[in-house]
Design a protein around this motif. Structure first.
Motif, PDB file in Angstrom:
ATOM      1  N   PHE A  65      12.583  22.629  20.186  1.00 51.62           N
ATOM      2  CA  PHE A  65      13.913  22.567  19.281  1.00 51.62           C
ATOM      3  C   PHE A  65      15.206  22.452  19.667  1.00 51.62           C
ATOM      4  O   PHE A  65      16.207  22.872  19.449  1.00 51.62           O
ATOM      5  CB  PHE A  65      13.841  23.694  17.949  1.00 51.62           C
ATOM      6  CG  PHE A  65      15.006  23.638  16.497  1.00 51.62           C
ATOM      7  CD1 PHE A  65      14.956  22.750  15.736  1.00 51.62           C
ATOM      8  CD2 PHE A  65      15.927  24.581  17.086  1.00 51.62           C
ATOM      9  CE1 PHE A  65      15.789  22.325  15.084  1.00 51.62           C
ATOM     10  CE2 PHE A  65      16.616  24.405  15.836  1.00 51.62           C
ATOM     11  CZ  PHE A  65      17.496  24.059  14.942  1.00 51.62           C
ATOM     12  N   GLN A  66      14.807  24.167  20.758  1.00 55.01           N
ATOM     13  CA  GLN A  66      16.091  24.449  21.400  1.00 55.01           C
ATOM     14  C   GLN A  66      16.534  22.810  22.633  1.00 55.01           C
ATOM     15  O   GLN A  66      17.799  23.064  22.439  1.00 55.01           O
ATOM     16  CB  GLN A  66      16.182  25.361  22.218  1.00 55.01           C
ATOM     17  CG  GLN A  66      15.690  27.083  21.509  1.00 55.01           C
ATOM     18  CD  GLN A  66      15.056  27.575  22.616  1.00 55.01           C
ATOM     19  OE1 GLN A  66      14.928  27.736  23.590  1.00 55.01           O
ATOM     20  NE2 GLN A  66      15.461  29.095  22.086  1.00 55.01           N
ATOM     21  N   VAL A  71      20.574  18.468  23.596  1.00 56.72           N
ATOM     22  CA  VAL A  71      20.617  17.276  23.498  1.00 56.72           C
ATOM     23  C   VAL A  71      21.742  16.271  23.024  1.00 56.72           C
ATOM     24  O   VAL A  71      22.864  16.096  22.483  1.00 56.72           O
ATOM     25  CB  VAL A  71      19.668  16.476  23.698  1.00 56.72           C
ATOM     26  CG1 VAL A  71      19.852  14.806  23.658  1.00 56.72           C
ATOM     27  CG2 VAL A  71      18.792  16.891  25.084  1.00 56.72           C
ATOM     28  N   ALA A  72      21.963  16.989  21.966  1.00 57.72           N
ATOM     29  CA  ALA A  72      22.568  16.819  20.771  1.00 57.72           C
ATOM     30  C   ALA A  72      23.733  17.222  20.716  1.00 57.72           C
ATOM     31  O   ALA A  72      24.785  16.904  20.607  1.00 57.72           O
ATOM     32  CB  ALA A  72      22.007  17.490  18.824  1.00 57.72           C
TER      33      ALA A  72
END
Length: 73
Positions: A65-66, A71-72
């Motif tokens: 999730f991190q 990346v987002a």
């Protein structure tokens, strides 16, 4: 009643509805059975959230999730 009226009124909306059902009904069934208490998903035994609690207690999920957030951004 002419042919064009039948196609515009019933056939086209009906076929669009069938396509949406074909695409989204399996996803809804998967979501529903993800809350099944039985590990064998073929039979509904009861409602539980233990699978999600088990999932979110895994450190690898939080690492992924991190990475997703990095990346987002």
């Amino acid at each position: 009643m002419n042919n064009q009226s039948f196609i515009g009124r019933w056939f086209l909306p009906g076929s669009i509805l069938l396509v949406y059902l074909f695409l989204y009904l399996p996803i809804l069934v998967l979501i529903l059975f993800s809350f099944n208490i039985d590990p064998q998903v073929f039979y509904w035994k009861g409602f539980t959230t233990k699978w999600y609690l088990k999932l979110f207690n895994e450190g690898e999920i939080w690492d992924a999730f991190q990475n997703l957030i990095l990346v987002a951004l």
